[in-house]
Design a protein around this motif. Sequence first.
Motif, PDB file in Angstrom:
ATOM      1  N   ALA A   9      48.607  26.601 103.842  1.00 56.41           N
ATOM      2  CA  ALA A   9      49.493  27.703 103.443  1.00 56.41           C
ATOM      3  C   ALA A   9      50.952  27.296 103.480  1.00 56.41           C
ATOM      4  N   VAL A  12      53.148  26.930 100.228  1.00 52.80           N
ATOM      5  CA  VAL A  12      53.822  28.072  99.598  1.00 52.80           C
ATOM      6  C   VAL A  12      55.240  28.186 100.146  1.00 52.80           C
ATOM      7  N   VAL A  13      55.365  28.061 101.462  1.00 55.45           N
ATOM      8  CA  VAL A  13      56.686  28.139 102.074  1.00 55.45           C
ATOM      9  C   VAL A  13      57.560  26.993 101.578  1.00 55.45           C
ATOM     10  N   ALA A  16      58.736  27.721  98.080  1.00 51.23           N
ATOM     11  CA  ALA A  16      59.781  28.742  98.054  1.00 51.23           C
ATOM     12  C   ALA A  16      61.121  28.151  98.458  1.00 51.23           C
ATOM     13  N   GLN A  72      59.736  33.344  92.121  1.00 54.92           N
ATOM     14  CA  GLN A  72      59.115  34.519  92.738  1.00 54.92           C
ATOM     15  C   GLN A  72      57.724  34.760  92.177  1.00 54.92           C
ATOM     16  N   ASN A  75      55.363  32.122  93.688  1.00 55.02           N
ATOM     17  CA  ASN A  75      55.054  32.407  95.086  1.00 55.02           C
ATOM     18  C   ASN A  75      54.147  33.624  95.227  1.00 55.02           C
ATOM     19  N   ALA A  76      54.303  34.599  94.334  1.00 54.59           N
ATOM     20  CA  ALA A  76      53.416  35.759  94.366  1.00 54.59           C
ATOM     21  C   ALA A  76      51.990  35.347  94.016  1.00 54.59           C
ATOM     22  N   GLY A  79      50.723  33.171  96.928  1.00 54.38           N
ATOM     23  CA  GLY A  79      50.603  33.980  98.134  1.00 54.38           C
ATOM     24  C   GLY A  79      49.371  34.868  98.102  1.00 54.38           C
ATOM     25  N   ARG A  82      46.396  32.659  98.696  1.00 55.09           N
ATOM     26  CA  ARG A  82      46.359  32.245 100.099  1.00 55.09           C
ATOM     27  C   ARG A  82      45.769  33.350 100.967  1.00 55.09           C
ATOM     28  N   THR A  83      46.191  34.587 100.731  1.00 54.93           N
ATOM     29  CA  THR A  83      45.669  35.711 101.512  1.00 54.93           C
ATOM     30  C   THR A  83      44.167  35.837 101.333  1.00 54.93           C
ATOM     31  N   GLY A 122      49.281  24.537  94.322  1.00 58.30           N
ATOM     32  CA  GLY A 122      50.638  24.750  94.824  1.00 58.30           C
ATOM     33  C   GLY A 122      51.540  23.574  94.516  1.00 58.30           C
TER      34      GLY A 122
END
Length: 212
Positions: A9, A12-13, A16, A72, A75-76, A79, A82-83, A122
């Motif tokens: 994960a 993703v950070v 960003a 954005q 990342n959406a 994200g 990832r969830t 990613g």
Amino acid sequence: MSKFLSAAASSVVALAIATSASAQTAPAAAPAAAAISHGPALPGVCILSTPSVVGGSQVGKAVTARLQTITQQVNAELGGERTALENEGKALDAKKATTAQDALEQQAAALQVKANAWQRKGQLRQREVEATEQKALARVYQEMDTPIKQAYQAAKCSILFDRESVMLANPAMDITSAVVTALDARIKTLTFDRERLDQQVPGAAALQPSNK
């Protein structure tokens, strides 16, 4: 499984952070310096800050805003996936006491494959955002060429220095604002989407300038 997903994960950070930083086309403002006295402006000697032209022009600001929107969106997308992976991992952990070991291992292996694919995605998206930025900025610099020449001639320059490589200079020799004005008159925005590196095709739509 949870440990792996936590590590995966982080991409993703990283995306960003990387793309948010790269989308800043102008250098960060330096702390206010003490006022100094300059000698007389040298006739025919001019200086120019191209990053400041990009950051101060309408087209440069439009490119920055569009890159931020694209970041954005990416990342959406990542994200949300990832969830879903994390929830699947938690559900698998919850079944440990009631599911046969062989079945757990098969499901864990399948989830690992998904997580690996998500990580590669990613990394791909990050390369795509970087490629998008490079292409958009290359177009801005291309459009900047004529305004630079116009400002150079208008100021009767004999030589033009990059302001970023000059420690100090009389501001009267700086033609940056004149280039910004000329560039704004030439082009105000660029329309572009994220580059798709996994499906490159000949004759892809080029960046489209607009003065609206």
